[in-house]
Design a protein around this motif. Structure first.
Motif, PDB file in Angstrom:
ATOM      1  N   TYR A  11      62.074  -4.572  70.472  1.00 10.82           N
ATOM      2  CA  TYR A  11      60.890  -5.132  69.859  1.00 10.82           C
ATOM      3  C   TYR A  11      61.073  -5.442  67.928  1.00 10.82           C
ATOM      4  O   TYR A  11      60.701  -6.287  67.264  1.00 10.82           O
ATOM      5  N   ARG A  27      55.274  -6.526  55.875  1.00  2.96           N
ATOM      6  CA  ARG A  27      55.090  -4.749  56.369  1.00  2.96           C
ATOM      7  C   ARG A  27      55.737  -4.244  54.485  1.00  2.96           C
ATOM      8  O   ARG A  27      54.986  -3.026  54.125  1.00  2.96           O
ATOM      9  N   ASP A  43      48.460   4.593  61.578  1.00  2.00           N
ATOM     10  CA  ASP A  43      48.646   3.448  62.761  1.00  2.00           C
ATOM     11  C   ASP A  43      48.794   3.462  64.104  1.00  2.00           C
ATOM     12  O   ASP A  43      49.171   3.899  65.028  1.00  2.00           O
ATOM     13  N   CYS A  45      47.731   1.986  67.401  1.00  2.00           N
ATOM     14  CA  CYS A  45      48.841   0.931  67.794  1.00  2.00           C
ATOM     15  C   CYS A  45      49.932   0.599  67.126  1.00  2.00           C
ATOM     16  O   CYS A  45      50.439  -0.924  67.223  1.00  2.00           O
ATOM     17  N   CYS A  46      50.719   1.465  66.798  1.00  6.34           N
ATOM     18  CA  CYS A  46      51.649   1.720  66.066  1.00  6.34           C
ATOM     19  C   CYS A  46      52.633   1.756  66.668  1.00  6.34           C
ATOM     20  O   CYS A  46      53.966   0.694  65.705  1.00  6.34           O
ATOM     21  N   ASN A  51      55.360  -0.086  60.771  1.00 10.21           N
ATOM     22  CA  ASN A  51      54.122   0.635  59.634  1.00 10.21           C
ATOM     23  C   ASN A  51      54.512   1.417  59.265  1.00 10.21           C
ATOM     24  O   ASN A  51      54.369   1.392  57.782  1.00 10.21           O
ATOM     25  N   ASP A  68      49.955   5.205  70.026  1.00 11.72           N
ATOM     26  CA  ASP A  68      49.544   3.837  70.737  1.00 11.72           C
ATOM     27  C   ASP A  68      49.996   5.057  72.245  1.00 11.72           C
ATOM     28  O   ASP A  68      50.596   5.945  73.163  1.00 11.72           O
ATOM     29  N   ARG A  69      49.438   4.067  73.036  1.00 12.87           N
ATOM     30  CA  ARG A  69      50.079   4.078  74.678  1.00 12.87           C
ATOM     31  C   ARG A  69      51.180   3.856  75.913  1.00 12.87           C
ATOM     32  O   ARG A  69      51.053   4.307  76.829  1.00 12.87           O
ATOM     33  N   SER A  70      51.798   3.229  74.895  1.00 13.48           N
ATOM     34  CA  SER A  70      52.364   3.141  75.489  1.00 13.48           C
ATOM     35  C   SER A  70      53.899   4.187  74.963  1.00 13.48           C
ATOM     36  O   SER A  70      54.311   3.878  73.908  1.00 13.48           O
ATOM     37  N   MET A  73      57.174   2.409  73.529  1.00 18.50           N
ATOM     38  CA  MET A  73      57.347   1.792  72.431  1.00 18.50           C
ATOM     39  C   MET A  73      56.306   2.871  71.462  1.00 18.50           C
ATOM     40  O   MET A  73      57.610   3.222  70.295  1.00 18.50           O
ATOM     41  N   ARG A  94      48.394   7.936  73.490  1.00 21.27           N
ATOM     42  CA  ARG A  94      47.089   7.662  73.639  1.00 21.27           C
ATOM     43  C   ARG A  94      45.831   6.600  73.656  1.00 21.27           C
ATOM     44  O   ARG A  94      46.973   5.559  72.747  1.00 21.27           O
ATOM     45  N   ASP A  95      44.402   5.557  73.878  1.00 20.92           N
ATOM     46  CA  ASP A  95      44.472   4.776  74.287  1.00 20.92           C
ATOM     47  C   ASP A  95      43.629   4.632  72.774  1.00 20.92           C
ATOM     48  O   ASP A  95      42.712   5.744  72.100  1.00 20.92           O
ATOM     49  N   GLY A 112      48.393  -3.105  63.471  1.00 16.50           N
ATOM     50  CA  GLY A 112      49.424  -4.248  62.950  1.00 16.50           C
ATOM     51  C   GLY A 112      49.628  -5.078  64.347  1.00 16.50           C
ATOM     52  O   GLY A 112      49.641  -4.706  65.296  1.00 16.50           O
ATOM     53  N   LEU A 113      49.687  -6.474  64.506  1.00 12.37           N
ATOM     54  CA  LEU A 113      49.987  -7.539  65.268  1.00 12.37           C
ATOM     55  C   LEU A 113      49.656  -6.891  66.883  1.00 12.37           C
ATOM     56  O   LEU A 113      50.528  -6.660  67.787  1.00 12.37           O
ATOM     57  N   GLU A 117      46.254  -9.552  71.527  1.00  8.87           N
ATOM     58  CA  GLU A 117      46.706  -9.750  72.570  1.00  8.87           C
ATOM     59  C   GLU A 117      45.554  -8.980  73.101  1.00  8.87           C
ATOM     60  O   GLU A 117      45.902  -8.198  74.789  1.00  8.87           O
ATOM     61  N   LEU A 143      47.038  -6.762  59.963  1.00  9.62           N
ATOM     62  CA  LEU A 143      48.161  -7.343  60.608  1.00  9.62           C
ATOM     63  C   LEU A 143      48.484  -8.333  60.604  1.00  9.62           C
ATOM     64  O   LEU A 143      48.074  -7.896  62.616  1.00  9.62           O
TER      65      LEU A 143
END
Ligand SMILES: C[S@@+](CC[C@H](N)C(=O)[O-])C[C@H]1O[C@@H](n2cnc3c(N)ncnc32)[C@H](O)[C@@H]1O
Length: 211
Positions: A11, A27, A43, A45-46, A51, A68-70, A73, A94-95, A112-113, A117, A143
């Motif tokens: 990524y 950034r 941050d 969905c980091c 960031n 982030d939920r992933s 990542m 977390r979601d 950010g980004l 999606e 962002l």
């Protein structure tokens, strides 16, 4: 399992190929907005924490929470935090639509980004949660990809554009072309600052004061 189970390792190439070319690196622009004061930064969905990491490195007085939920990542993000030995970071799996964090507990929230999606329902739920978590005088930093006018940039951005269209059919192009200031106003945010960067725009938003 989602796309980020596969993308997590490569990524950060996104930054090397597109975002950090000569010009305004988003950034660095985000970094420059946040002061090195005692404050809490989320941050949201980091992803791999790009960031959050640069902010935590530059501003030791900030407490930077990445969410982030992933798991893949987040794992990449955690690896970078450990490598740099940063102590002012917390990473949460977390979601973003249901974080379980306290109302008005952050001075800055960065998204950010992410929103390009998301389908409209997910955008709605993420921005409502961000509104709930942000302090009254806090700032939301967005962002996002920006529509390109320069031919060289249109050509270089093309592979990413088509990847986004294929992965997010129906809503990517709509979001890409949308008037973002108008969109965020619908969720109670007023645009304070909007800075064009490499392929992207960085926006600083404030909660709208009620009449
Ligand atoms: C394109 S990446 C952006 C990563 C990072 N914010 C950046 O600036 O590079 C999108 C991230 O949003 C996360 N995400 C999407 N929807 C989410 C949700 N509802 N809750 C938590 N994370 C979410 C994905 O897991 C992914 O890591």
């Amino acid at each position: 399992m989602n796309i980020y189970s596969f993308l997590s390792v490569g990524y950060d190439l996104l930054d090397r190929i597109w975002l950090s070319e000569k010009g305004n690196d988003p950034r660095r622009v985000i970094e420059s907005i946040l002061p090195n004061e005692k404050c809490k930064v989320l941050d949201m969905c980091c992803g791999t924490f790009t960031n959050g990491l640069s902010i935590a490195r530059k501003n030791p007085n900030n407490l930077v929470v990445g969410l982030d939920r992933s798991k893949p990542m987040l794992f990449e993000g955690k690896r970078k935090v450990i490598k740099e030995g940063l102590k002012n970071v917390r990473l949460l799996s977390r979601d973003a639509t249901d974080t379980g964090l306290k109302d008005e507990s952050f001075d800055y929230i960065i998204i950010g980004l992410v929103l390009h999606e998301c389908d409209p329902d997910l955008i709605n739920r993420i921005l409502k949660e961000a509104f709930r978590l942000l302090k009254k005088d806090g700032s939301l930093i967005i962002l996002e990809w920006e529509k390109q006018k320069n031919i060289r940039k249109i050509v270089k951005y093309a592979p990413l554009y088509f990847a986004e269209v294929m992965c997010n059919p129906g809503y990517f192009t709509k979001f890409y072309k949308a008037d973002k200031k108008k969109l965020f106003k619908k969720y109670g945010f007023e645009t304070d600052l909007s800075i064009s960067c490499n392929y992207t725009v960085v926006m600083k938003l404030k909660k709208r004061l009620e009449a």
